[in-house]
Design an enzyme around this catalytic site. Structure first.
Site, short mmCIF file in Angstrom:
data_model
loop_
_atom_site.label_atom_id
_atom_site.label_comp_id
_atom_site.label_asym_id
_atom_site.label_seq_id
_atom_site.Cartn_x
_atom_site.Cartn_y
_atom_site.Cartn_z
N ASN A 9 37.41 44.83 35.82
CA ASN A 9 37.20 45.95 36.74
C ASN A 9 38.57 46.57 37.01
OD1 ASN A 9 36.68 47.65 38.87
ND2 ASN A 9 36.17 46.02 40.34
N TRP A 10 38.80 47.74 36.43
CA TRP A 10 40.13 48.37 36.53
C TRP A 10 40.32 49.06 37.88
CZ3 TRP A 10 40.71 51.00 31.00
CH2 TRP A 10 40.66 49.99 30.03
N LYS A 11 39.28 49.17 38.67
CA LYS A 11 39.34 49.83 39.98
C LYS A 11 39.98 51.23 39.85
CE LYS A 11 39.47 45.33 42.11
NZ LYS A 11 39.74 44.54 43.29
N HIS A 94 29.97 45.88 44.78
CA HIS A 94 31.31 45.28 44.89
C HIS A 94 31.72 45.25 46.37
CE1 HIS A 94 35.62 44.69 44.51
NE2 HIS A 94 35.36 44.18 43.31
N GLU A 96 34.38 45.92 47.81
CA GLU A 96 35.13 47.09 48.29
C GLU A 96 34.17 48.24 48.62
OE1 GLU A 96 37.92 47.25 45.02
OE2 GLU A 96 38.77 45.36 45.71
N GLU A 166 31.69 36.73 44.25
CA GLU A 166 33.08 37.07 44.53
C GLU A 166 33.37 36.86 46.01
OE1 GLU A 166 34.76 39.97 41.44
OE2 GLU A 166 33.71 41.17 42.91
N GLY A 172 41.90 39.81 45.05
CA GLY A 172 43.21 40.46 45.12
C GLY A 172 44.20 39.75 46.02
N SER A 212 40.68 36.60 42.06
CA SER A 212 41.98 36.10 41.59
C SER A 212 41.86 35.19 40.37
CB SER A 212 42.74 35.42 42.73
OG SER A 212 43.00 36.35 43.77
N GLY A 233 39.72 41.50 38.38
CA GLY A 233 40.33 42.73 38.88
C GLY A 233 41.77 42.84 38.41
N GLY A 234 42.70 42.39 39.25
CA GLY A 234 44.14 42.55 38.99
C GLY A 234 44.57 42.14 37.59
C1 PEP Z 1 37.42 42.20 41.75
O1 PEP Z 1 37.87 43.24 42.18
O2 PEP Z 1 36.23 42.15 41.44
C2 PEP Z 1 38.32 41.06 41.65
C3 PEP Z 1 37.79 39.90 41.41
O3 PEP Z 1 39.66 41.30 41.82
P1 PEP Z 1 40.88 40.25 41.60
O4 PEP Z 1 40.63 39.59 40.26
O5 PEP Z 1 42.10 41.07 41.61
O6 PEP Z 1 40.80 39.26 42.71
#
Ligand code: PEP
Length: 250
Positions: A9-11, A94, A96, A166, A172, A212, A233-234
């Site tokens: 997920n590049w956000k 998600h 967010e 999640e 993050g 993470s 994500g990151g």
């Molecule tokens: C996400 O945004 O779905 C996520 C899991 O982010 P990160 O891997 O950065 O925690």
């Protein structure tokens, strides 16, 4: 046997041209992998990434979509618009979207049902906040999100549904649930699917972990009985990190 599924997920990162260059590098590293791989760029980069991943084993995803088919929804993007760009998967619910844009379970449910009806694969996200975990509400929160978010989804649609657990406090932040704690929630979700849809559907269901995930914790998470992949994500914004996660079992 469930096939591992690693999704990025590049956000809100990367312009269309940056995303094209990035996707080219990913294709070089990951085309033909033995795990399923999906990347979800921002809407504005879908077309450029689509042209790069077309014909490869990497699947294209979107990070959101509108709950309505068309019409007066300024700023929104419809399922048909995604399908037209060869998007096959959409991330819905998600944390967010839930926290910042106040998406409720019933709103997310409208999106889930529309996406599945349109033939999109859905990665449906659930997870508790730190406060909810510390007050012993994990089971209640996660099962409510699953029940309400998947209300009226039919058994015949389950092969297009992936659930991503999640924990919000792990997204993050660099904090990861222990593999055992994460697996316990995955089992809880799978048991709920078992009650609603039966053994066969529950056993076939892909349940990803997100929060993470990094190259150094991916293998241990994936070794758990009910963790079938990762929503990243990151670490999906770095070609080498994402590739290392996707190759956790190499
Ligand atoms: C996400 O945004 O779905 C996520 C899991 O982010 P990160 O891997 O950065 O925690």
């Amino acid at each position: 046997m469930r096939t591992y599924y690693i999704a990025g997920n590049w956000k809100m990162n990367m312009t269309a041209s940056e995303a094209r260059d990035f996707a080219q590098k990913l294709v070089k590293k990951l085309d033909g992998s033995d795990v399923k791989i999906m990347v979800a760029p921002p809407f504005t980069a879908l077309e450029s990434v689509s042209s790069i991943v077309r014909g490869t084993s990497i699947v294209l995803g979107a990070q959101n979509m509108c709950h309505k088919e068309s019409g007066a929804h300024t700023g929104e993007v419809s399922a048909d618009m995604l399908l037209d760009l060869d998007v096959s998967t959409v991330i819905l619910g998600h944390s967010e979207r839930r926290a910042i844009y106040k998406e409720t379970d019933s709103h997310i449910n409208e999106k889930v049902r529309l996406a599945l009806a349109k033939g999109l694969e859905v990665i449906f996200c659930v997870g508790e906040t730190l406060e909810e975990r510390e007050s012993g509400k994990v089971e209640d929160v996660v099962l409510t999100q699953v029940r309400e978010g998947l209300a009226s989804v039919e058994a015949s649609q389950l092969s297009s549904l992936v659930i991503a657990y999640e924990p919000v406090w792990a997204i993050g932040t660099g904090k990861t649930a222990t593999p055992e704690d994460a697996n316990a929630v995955h089992k809880l979700i799978r048991d709920e699917m078992r009650r609603s849809f039966g053994d066969e559907a529950a056993d076939a269901m892909i349940i990803q972990y997100g929060g993470s995930v990094k190259p150094d914790n991916a293998a241990e998470l994936m070794s758990q009985s009910d963790i079938d992949g990762a929503l990243v994500g990151g670490a999906s914004l770095d070609v080498d990190s994402f590739a290392a996660i996707a190759q956790f079992n190499a």
